[in-house]
Design an enzyme around this catalytic site. Structure first.
Site, PDB file in Angstrom:
ATOM      1  N   LYS A 119     -13.895 -40.912 -15.551  1.00  0.00           N
ATOM      2  CA  LYS A 119     -14.906 -41.833 -15.015  1.00  0.00           C
ATOM      3  C   LYS A 119     -16.088 -41.069 -14.426  1.00  0.00           C
ATOM      4  O   LYS A 119     -17.246 -41.406 -14.693  1.00  0.00           O
ATOM      5  CB  LYS A 119     -14.253 -42.736 -13.956  1.00  0.00           C
ATOM      6  CG  LYS A 119     -15.179 -43.799 -13.389  1.00  0.00           C
ATOM      7  CD  LYS A 119     -14.419 -45.039 -12.960  1.00  0.00           C
ATOM      8  CE  LYS A 119     -13.663 -44.873 -11.652  1.00  0.00           C
ATOM      9  NZ  LYS A 119     -14.559 -44.816 -10.483  1.00  0.00           N
ATOM     10  N   ARG A 176     -18.836 -51.159   1.636  1.00  0.00           N
ATOM     11  CA  ARG A 176     -18.745 -49.693   1.705  1.00  0.00           C
ATOM     12  C   ARG A 176     -20.002 -49.073   2.314  1.00  0.00           C
ATOM     13  O   ARG A 176     -21.110 -49.538   2.077  1.00  0.00           O
ATOM     14  CB  ARG A 176     -18.450 -49.133   0.306  1.00  0.00           C
ATOM     15  CG  ARG A 176     -17.133 -49.676  -0.222  1.00  0.00           C
ATOM     16  CD  ARG A 176     -16.772 -49.122  -1.558  1.00  0.00           C
ATOM     17  NE  ARG A 176     -16.483 -47.700  -1.482  1.00  0.00           N
ATOM     18  CZ  ARG A 176     -16.210 -46.937  -2.531  1.00  0.00           C
ATOM     19  NH1 ARG A 176     -16.201 -47.483  -3.745  1.00  0.00           N
ATOM     20  NH2 ARG A 176     -15.947 -45.668  -2.385  1.00  0.00           N
ATOM     21  N   SER A 182     -17.979 -35.123   0.116  1.00  0.00           N
ATOM     22  CA  SER A 182     -18.210 -36.197  -0.843  1.00  0.00           C
ATOM     23  C   SER A 182     -19.016 -35.711  -2.040  1.00  0.00           C
ATOM     24  O   SER A 182     -20.176 -35.303  -1.908  1.00  0.00           O
ATOM     25  CB  SER A 182     -18.947 -37.355  -0.171  1.00  0.00           C
ATOM     26  OG  SER A 182     -19.449 -38.240  -1.162  1.00  0.00           O
ATOM     27  N   GLN A 187     -20.019 -37.662  -4.284  1.00  0.00           N
ATOM     28  CA  GLN A 187     -21.065 -38.668  -4.525  1.00  0.00           C
ATOM     29  C   GLN A 187     -22.326 -38.322  -3.747  1.00  0.00           C
ATOM     30  O   GLN A 187     -23.439 -38.437  -4.271  1.00  0.00           O
ATOM     31  CB  GLN A 187     -20.563 -40.061  -4.141  1.00  0.00           C
ATOM     32  CG  GLN A 187     -19.465 -40.556  -5.083  1.00  0.00           C
ATOM     33  CD  GLN A 187     -18.923 -41.908  -4.694  1.00  0.00           C
ATOM     34  OE1 GLN A 187     -19.277 -42.458  -3.650  1.00  0.00           O
ATOM     35  NE2 GLN A 187     -18.049 -42.459  -5.522  1.00  0.00           N
ATOM     36  N   ASP A 232      -8.572 -39.610  -5.072  1.00  0.00           N
ATOM     37  CA  ASP A 232      -8.298 -40.935  -5.652  1.00  0.00           C
ATOM     38  C   ASP A 232      -6.819 -41.119  -6.004  1.00  0.00           C
ATOM     39  O   ASP A 232      -6.415 -42.200  -6.421  1.00  0.00           O
ATOM     40  CB  ASP A 232      -9.146 -41.139  -6.916  1.00  0.00           C
ATOM     41  CG  ASP A 232     -10.633 -41.248  -6.575  1.00  0.00           C
ATOM     42  OD1 ASP A 232     -10.956 -41.637  -5.437  1.00  0.00           O
ATOM     43  OD2 ASP A 232     -11.461 -40.936  -7.448  1.00  0.00           O
ATOM     44  N   LYS A 263     -12.843 -46.348   0.705  1.00  0.00           N
ATOM     45  CA  LYS A 263     -12.828 -46.419  -0.769  1.00  0.00           C
ATOM     46  C   LYS A 263     -12.948 -47.888  -1.185  1.00  0.00           C
ATOM     47  O   LYS A 263     -13.380 -48.720  -0.406  1.00  0.00           O
ATOM     48  CB  LYS A 263     -11.559 -45.765  -1.310  1.00  0.00           C
ATOM     49  CG  LYS A 263     -11.503 -44.256  -1.047  1.00  0.00           C
ATOM     50  CD  LYS A 263     -12.602 -43.523  -1.775  1.00  0.00           C
ATOM     51  CE  LYS A 263     -12.570 -42.033  -1.521  1.00  0.00           C
ATOM     52  NZ  LYS A 263     -13.731 -41.360  -2.121  1.00  0.00           N
ATOM     53  N   ARG A 281      -7.708 -47.769   1.838  1.00  0.00           N
ATOM     54  CA  ARG A 281      -6.482 -47.442   1.081  1.00  0.00           C
ATOM     55  C   ARG A 281      -5.307 -47.059   1.971  1.00  0.00           C
ATOM     56  O   ARG A 281      -4.159 -47.105   1.516  1.00  0.00           O
ATOM     57  CB  ARG A 281      -6.767 -46.347   0.042  1.00  0.00           C
ATOM     58  CG  ARG A 281      -7.564 -46.893  -1.124  1.00  0.00           C
ATOM     59  CD  ARG A 281      -7.805 -45.882  -2.218  1.00  0.00           C
ATOM     60  NE  ARG A 281      -8.420 -46.566  -3.366  1.00  0.00           N
ATOM     61  CZ  ARG A 281      -9.125 -45.972  -4.315  1.00  0.00           C
ATOM     62  NH1 ARG A 281      -9.314 -44.660  -4.271  1.00  0.00           N
ATOM     63  NH2 ARG A 281      -9.638 -46.664  -5.308  1.00  0.00           N
TER      64      ARG A 281
END
Ligand code: S3P
Length: 446
Positions: free
Chosen positions: A29, A130, A175, A177, A328, A355, A359
């Site tokens: 992904k 988020r 992170s 991202q 993840d 997330k 989680r």
């Protein structure tokens, strides 16, 4: 991006016979998102093979089209992207619907930050909870401006800056991202963008940017800190990309094969980049029999086939420093711990709270609902393992629009006494279309 029905789709996973055979998981992904984004910024046509055709990646494709890229899938499943060049993104005419995808949102915010365009980002109920400050803060320093919903959340409208100001930034959270958003913004900023990364995270952006011809250097200091420097106003050259199988998707059949007694399964073509492969190390420490066969390189990434044989597992107390390399995979690692001999203590996982769902809380509640003794900690979870005895089962487990929670409890159902019911399987389509078909092909589902 709601391609699926409006109604929740519950499903029950029942005790499975031994899993056997060969399986291949869909494309990675993270690499799929980046393939589309970087191809859209190259001048000319790129070709992407093995792209993950999940909802998250399709949201990225739709957004890149809305900003001028020409993206088509041919009859053989190869994706062709005609890029607009760095600096060439166009003003989107409507809001960009990011569905469930945090990666699409944060990376695209980086792209928009250094273009003279205004874009509005919207998302589903999960994504709208988020935090976005982690990207709006550094991107503001580069000149972008934001109007966000309370708590720096979506819906959010941003205005990019052109020219943007190159940034020198030390990442306050581990992170990929955030790192990637800054690098993507830096592509169209005049000068050097520099990122200091104290804890290494997945490095697909760095590898791929280099592959596309950007001037990017990574220096590693004695304590492991990584310093990434990118020269802006880059020219990206079109590429032919092969996307390896997603280790985060392979995690589910891998844990299922370890837990269901008598199983022996090969999972082909799995990405083994060390910044992603932490779960394999952890499961091996727990006693899992996982052998890497045919190690090779595909598209600039290490890849191999995993031969997984059912194994008795023991509890663990993993070092939080490995968290980014399996960030993840914790939900399914918690399921492995629930079947292990003894107690497992997971700490240093505060990032799991932001997330697709919280989680830690979602897994703690779901595990309790199917008969596992757990203690929720602020930054982790304590799990008492069954020593291999089937979990009681039950449900419906609340998955909170979180694909990895749904797939983790599906695996738990395979090693339960009464089966585990998942309240809604629809989110699985974000990252792993074909998940149930794959379990069926291994004999895990009737
Ligand atoms: C991703 C980075 C990770 C991961 C996510 C994908 C990426 O998020 O959880 O699924 O592709 O860069 P963070 O950067 O928030 O840790």
């Amino acid at each position: 991006m709601t391609a699926h029905s409006d109604q929740p789709e519950p499903m029950t996973f029942t005790p499975a016979p031994p899993l056997s055979g060969h399986a291949a998981v869909p494309g990675d992904k993270s690499i799929s998102h980046r393939s589309l984004m970087l191809s859209a910024l190259a001048v000319g046509e790129s070709r992407v093979e093995g792209l993950l055709e999940g909802e998250d990646v399709l949201a990225t494709a739709a957004a890149m089209r809305a900003m001028g890229a020409d993206i088509e899938r041919d009859a053989d499943g190869i994706w062709h992207v005609h890029g607009v060049g760095v600096g060439g993104l166009l003003q989107p005419q409507t809001a960009l619907d990011m569905g469930n995808s945090g990666t699409s949102t944060r990376l695209l915010m980086g792209l928009v930050a250094s273009h003279a365009i205004t874009a509005t980002f919207t998302g589903d109920a999960s994504l709208s909870k988020r935090p976005m400050a982690r990207v709006t803060e550094p991107l503001s320093r580069m000149g972008a401006s934001f109007t966000a919903s309370p708590g720096d959340r979506l819906p959010l409208t941003m205005r990019g800056a052109c020219p943007a100001v190159p940034l020198d930034y030390r990442l306050p959270v581990a992170s990929a991202q955030v790192k990637s958003a800054i690098l993507l913004a830096g592509l169209n900023a005049p000068g050097i963008t520099r990122i200091v990364e104290p804890v290494p995270t997945r490095d697909h952006s760095e590898r791929m940017l280099k592959g596309f011809g950007a001037e990017l250097e990574v220096a590693v200091e004695g304590d492991g800190t990584r310093i990434i420097t990118l020269t802006g106003e880059a020219e990206l050259k079109p590429q032919s990309i092969i996307v390896p199988g997603d280790p985060s998707s392979a995690a589910f059949p891998m844990v299922a094969a370890l837990l269901v007694p008598g199983s022996r399964v090969t999972i082909a073509n799995v990405g083994l980049n060390t910044t992603r492969a932490g779960l394999i190390d952890l499961l091996r420490e727990m006693g899992g029999d996982i052998v890497v066969e045919n190690p090779r390189e595909v598209g600039g990434e290490p890849v191999g086939d995993l031969l997984v044989t059912a194994s008795a597992l023991k509890g663990v107390e993993p070092d939080p420093a490995r968290a980014p390399s399996m960030i993840d995979e914790y939900p399914v690692a918690f399921v492995a711990a629930a079947l292990a001999e003894g107690r497992s203590i997971f700490r240093g996982l505060e990032e799991l709270r932001v997330k697709e769902s919280d989680r830690i809380a979602t897994m703690a509640a779901g595990l309790r609902a199917i008969g596992v003794a757990v203690e929720e900690l602020e930054d982790g979870i304590v799990i008492e393992g069954s020593g291999g005895a089937p979990l009681a089962g039950g449900g419906p487990v609340a998955t909170k629009l979180d694909h990895r929670i749904a797939m983790s409890f599906a695996v738990a159902g395979l090693v339960s006494r009464d089966g585990v019911t998942i309240d809604d399987m629809r989110p699985v389509a974000t990252s792993f279309p074909g998940f149930t078909a794959l379990l069926r092909s291994l004999g895990a589902l009737p």
